[in-house]
Design a protein around this motif. Structure first.
Motif, PDB file in Angstrom:
ATOM      1  N   ALA A 158       1.014  -1.418  -0.283  1.00 56.95           N
ATOM      2  CA  ALA A 158      -0.104   0.207   0.089  1.00 56.95           C
ATOM      3  C   ALA A 158       0.357   1.111  -0.271  1.00 56.95           C
ATOM      4  CB  ALA A 158      -1.026  -0.103   1.169  1.00 56.95           C
ATOM      5  N   GLY A 159       2.290   1.123   0.380  1.00 60.15           N
ATOM      6  CA  GLY A 159       2.784   2.108   0.852  1.00 60.15           C
ATOM      7  C   GLY A 159       3.298   2.850  -0.370  1.00 60.15           C
ATOM      8  N   TYR A 160       3.318   1.761  -2.043  1.00 55.67           N
ATOM      9  CA  TYR A 160       3.430   2.394  -2.776  1.00 55.67           C
ATOM     10  C   TYR A 160       2.553   3.043  -3.446  1.00 55.67           C
ATOM     11  CZ  TYR A 160       7.072  -1.182  -3.841  1.00 55.67           C
ATOM     12  OH  TYR A 160       7.751  -1.357  -3.596  1.00 55.67           O
ATOM     13  N   PHE A 161       0.982   3.598  -2.951  1.00 52.01           N
ATOM     14  CA  PHE A 161      -0.012   4.313  -3.209  1.00 52.01           C
ATOM     15  C   PHE A 161       0.051   5.205  -2.219  1.00 52.01           C
ATOM     16  CE2 PHE A 161      -1.383   0.097  -4.602  1.00 52.01           C
ATOM     17  CZ  PHE A 161      -1.389   0.616  -6.068  1.00 52.01           C
ATOM     18  N   SER A 162       0.413   6.492  -3.060  1.00 49.44           N
ATOM     19  CA  SER A 162       0.769   8.147  -2.028  1.00 49.44           C
ATOM     20  C   SER A 162      -0.461   8.683  -1.721  1.00 49.44           C
ATOM     21  CB  SER A 162       1.560   8.927  -3.268  1.00 49.44           C
ATOM     22  OG  SER A 162       1.173   9.414  -4.499  1.00 49.44           O
ATOM     23  N   GLU A 163      -1.298   8.077  -2.594  1.00 44.73           N
ATOM     24  CA  GLU A 163      -3.033   8.494  -2.367  1.00 44.73           C
ATOM     25  C   GLU A 163      -3.235   7.475  -1.284  1.00 44.73           C
ATOM     26  OE1 GLU A 163      -2.493   8.107  -6.958  1.00 44.73           O
ATOM     27  OE2 GLU A 163      -2.614   6.912  -5.118  1.00 44.73           O
ATOM     28  N   ILE A 164      -3.186   6.412  -0.781  1.00 43.56           N
ATOM     29  CA  ILE A 164      -3.687   6.101   0.217  1.00 43.56           C
ATOM     30  C   ILE A 164      -2.556   6.804   1.996  1.00 43.56           C
ATOM     31  CG2 ILE A 164      -3.754   4.092   1.715  1.00 43.56           C
ATOM     32  CD1 ILE A 164      -4.220   2.766  -1.298  1.00 43.56           C
ATOM     33  N   ARG A 221      -9.173  -1.436   5.005  1.00 46.99           N
ATOM     34  CA  ARG A 221      -9.853  -0.204   5.937  1.00 46.99           C
ATOM     35  C   ARG A 221      -8.988   1.005   5.339  1.00 46.99           C
ATOM     36  NH1 ARG A 221     -14.636  -0.851   8.338  1.00 46.99           N
ATOM     37  NH2 ARG A 221     -14.693  -3.312   8.748  1.00 46.99           N
ATOM     38  N   ILE A 222      -9.299   1.587   4.292  1.00 41.59           N
ATOM     39  CA  ILE A 222      -8.765   2.465   3.778  1.00 41.59           C
ATOM     40  C   ILE A 222      -9.241   4.052   4.257  1.00 41.59           C
ATOM     41  CG2 ILE A 222      -7.201   1.171   2.063  1.00 41.59           C
ATOM     42  CD1 ILE A 222      -9.115   2.350  -0.276  1.00 41.59           C
ATOM     43  N   LYS A 223      -8.112   4.967   4.270  1.00 41.26           N
ATOM     44  CA  LYS A 223      -8.507   6.198   4.138  1.00 41.26           C
ATOM     45  C   LYS A 223      -7.461   7.237   2.547  1.00 41.26           C
ATOM     46  CE  LYS A 223      -7.491   8.907   8.290  1.00 41.26           C
ATOM     47  NZ  LYS A 223      -6.886   9.482   9.208  1.00 41.26           N
ATOM     48  N   ILE A 224      -8.407   7.434   2.013  1.00 36.12           N
ATOM     49  CA  ILE A 224      -7.859   8.315   1.298  1.00 36.12           C
ATOM     50  C   ILE A 224      -8.854   9.435   0.762  1.00 36.12           C
ATOM     51  CG2 ILE A 224      -7.662   6.089  -0.467  1.00 36.12           C
ATOM     52  CD1 ILE A 224      -9.834   6.576  -1.950  1.00 36.12           C
ATOM     53  N   ASP A 262     -12.747   3.802   4.934  1.00 39.49           N
ATOM     54  CA  ASP A 262     -13.393   4.383   6.280  1.00 39.49           C
ATOM     55  C   ASP A 262     -13.484   5.730   6.255  1.00 39.49           C
ATOM     56  OD1 ASP A 262     -13.724   2.396   7.385  1.00 39.49           O
ATOM     57  OD2 ASP A 262     -11.802   1.887   8.544  1.00 39.49           O
ATOM     58  N   ASP A 263     -12.764   6.237   5.567  1.00 46.03           N
ATOM     59  CA  ASP A 263     -12.726   8.085   5.173  1.00 46.03           C
ATOM     60  C   ASP A 263     -12.095   8.126   3.695  1.00 46.03           C
ATOM     61  OD1 ASP A 263     -13.596  10.648   6.687  1.00 46.03           O
ATOM     62  OD2 ASP A 263     -11.313  10.809   7.440  1.00 46.03           O
ATOM     63  N   VAL A 264     -12.875   9.494   3.275  1.00 49.14           N
ATOM     64  CA  VAL A 264     -12.449  10.254   2.377  1.00 49.14           C
ATOM     65  C   VAL A 264     -12.041  11.191   2.636  1.00 49.14           C
ATOM     66  CG1 VAL A 264     -13.210  11.300  -0.050  1.00 49.14           C
ATOM     67  CG2 VAL A 264     -13.799   8.763   0.615  1.00 49.14           C
ATOM     68  N   VAL A 265     -10.963  11.991   2.809  1.00 46.63           N
ATOM     69  CA  VAL A 265     -10.826  12.563   3.042  1.00 46.63           C
ATOM     70  C   VAL A 265     -10.366  14.242   2.249  1.00 46.63           C
ATOM     71  CG1 VAL A 265      -9.659  12.255   5.511  1.00 46.63           C
ATOM     72  CG2 VAL A 265      -8.399  12.453   3.066  1.00 46.63           C
ATOM     73  N   PRO A 266     -11.174  15.905   2.964  1.00 47.86           N
ATOM     74  CA  PRO A 266     -10.985  16.588   2.144  1.00 47.86           C
ATOM     75  C   PRO A 266      -8.899  17.165   1.560  1.00 47.86           C
ATOM     76  CG  PRO A 266     -11.162  17.508   4.358  1.00 47.86           C
ATOM     77  CD  PRO A 266     -10.794  16.071   4.352  1.00 47.86           C
ATOM     78  N   SER A 267      -8.983  17.148   0.369  1.00 46.99           N
ATOM     79  CA  SER A 267      -7.606  17.283  -0.594  1.00 46.99           C
ATOM     80  C   SER A 267      -7.367  18.658  -0.402  1.00 46.99           C
ATOM     81  CB  SER A 267      -7.850  17.296  -2.349  1.00 46.99           C
ATOM     82  OG  SER A 267      -8.897  16.534  -2.829  1.00 46.99           O
ATOM     83  N   LYS A 268      -5.840  18.591  -0.219  1.00 47.48           N
ATOM     84  CA  LYS A 268      -5.016  19.827   0.598  1.00 47.48           C
ATOM     85  C   LYS A 268      -5.069  20.411  -0.713  1.00 47.48           C
ATOM     86  CE  LYS A 268      -1.825  17.108   4.233  1.00 47.48           C
ATOM     87  NZ  LYS A 268      -0.853  16.836   3.920  1.00 47.48           N
ATOM     88  N   ARG A 269      -5.189  21.353  -1.428  1.00 45.50           N
ATOM     89  CA  ARG A 269      -5.019  22.704  -2.065  1.00 45.50           C
ATOM     90  C   ARG A 269      -3.625  23.814  -2.415  1.00 45.50           C
ATOM     91  NH1 ARG A 269     -11.501  23.923  -1.301  1.00 45.50           N
ATOM     92  NH2 ARG A 269     -12.078  22.231  -3.254  1.00 45.50           N
ATOM     93  N   GLY A 270      -3.112  23.762  -3.039  1.00 49.01           N
ATOM     94  CA  GLY A 270      -2.431  24.436  -3.393  1.00 49.01           C
ATOM     95  C   GLY A 270      -2.316  25.947  -2.159  1.00 49.01           C
ATOM     96  N   LYS A 271      -1.511  26.593  -1.797  1.00 49.54           N
ATOM     97  CA  LYS A 271      -1.491  28.376  -1.139  1.00 49.54           C
ATOM     98  C   LYS A 271      -1.537  29.410  -2.066  1.00 49.54           C
ATOM     99  CE  LYS A 271       0.521  26.600   2.272  1.00 49.54           C
ATOM    100  NZ  LYS A 271       1.701  26.258   4.650  1.00 49.54           N
ATOM    101  N   VAL A 273      -8.693  11.886  -5.927  1.00 51.19           N
ATOM    102  CA  VAL A 273      -7.895  10.819  -6.127  1.00 51.19           C
ATOM    103  C   VAL A 273      -9.843   9.990  -6.779  1.00 51.19           C
ATOM    104  CG1 VAL A 273      -6.431  10.698  -4.740  1.00 51.19           C
ATOM    105  CG2 VAL A 273      -8.628   9.488  -4.674  1.00 51.19           C
ATOM    106  N   ASP A 274      -8.672   9.636  -8.286  1.00 53.33           N
ATOM    107  CA  ASP A 274     -10.028   8.429  -8.544  1.00 53.33           C
ATOM    108  C   ASP A 274      -9.817   6.448  -7.871  1.00 53.33           C
ATOM    109  OD1 ASP A 274     -11.475   6.830 -10.229  1.00 53.33           O
ATOM    110  OD2 ASP A 274     -10.329   6.666 -12.054  1.00 53.33           O
ATOM    111  N   ILE A 275     -11.169   7.049  -7.009  1.00 53.79           N
ATOM    112  CA  ILE A 275     -10.931   5.122  -6.216  1.00 53.79           C
ATOM    113  C   ILE A 275     -10.821   4.400  -6.895  1.00 53.79           C
ATOM    114  CG2 ILE A 275     -12.477   4.561  -4.183  1.00 53.79           C
ATOM    115  CD1 ILE A 275     -13.383   7.477  -3.085  1.00 53.79           C
TER     116      ILE A 275
END
Length: 177
Positions: free
Chosen positions: A103-109, A128-131, A168-177, A135-137
């Protein structure tokens, strides 16, 4: 081992009936009239019914206990073929570590919690993942399932039956500053 709802119901009924029988016998020792009359009924006209009921309860309790012993949850599984020198095994924690590594190969997880169940040498995995939401789930889940299947079939020759993914959770994406 996790019990399904039917096993829980059967065990509860058996426990309730045995508790009731024990209570009547204990109260009979204290010479309580109702308990003594039930005991006398079981010795006389209700003997056949009491005997059949106790035999059925014994068979149910014995067979249920035997099934639990046979199907108990395993903490390790044999890898590949058994050799003349002994078995090569991997623990459930080793399997979980392998899954986290892949799973470490997937930076989105962002987080992964694998749950492993081994039943009759077949492995059932629930991830059980949080992404992030952006991303394209479907793509990520499919790619991860494929990588895990290839890994388990080639590197760890294990009998992988199913890979379920629970988001388990879909978190908000980080947006650029």
């Amino acid at each position: 081992m996790k019990l399904n709802k039917y096993e829980i119901i059967i065990y509860s009924i058996i426990l309730l009936i045995f508790s009731f029988i024990d209570l009547i016998l204990i109260l009979g020792l204290f010479k309580w009239e109702l308990a003594l009359s039930i005991i006398n009924w079981a010795k006389g006209p209700g003997f056949l019914f009491s005997t059949v009921l106790l035999i059925i309860l014994f068979v149910l309790a014995f067979s249920s206990s035997f099934a639990l012993i046979i199907n108990r949850e395993k903490t390790s599984v044999v890898i590949g073929n058994r050799t003349g020198l002994g078995d090569v095994m991997i623990s459930v924690n080793g399997i979980k570590s392998s899954i986290r590594e892949i799973a470490g190969y997937f930076s989105e997880i962002q987080d992964i919690r694998p749950e492993i169940e081994i039943i009759k040498d077949k492995i059932y995995i629930t991830l059980r993942i949080k992404i992030p939401a952006s991303v394209d789930i479907t793509r990520i889940v499919n790619e991860m399932q494929q990588r895990l299947r290839v890994y388990f079939e080639s590197v760890l020759p294990l009998n992988l039956e199913k890979i379920n993914v629970m988001i388990d959770d879909v978190v908000p994406s980080k947006r650029g500053k």
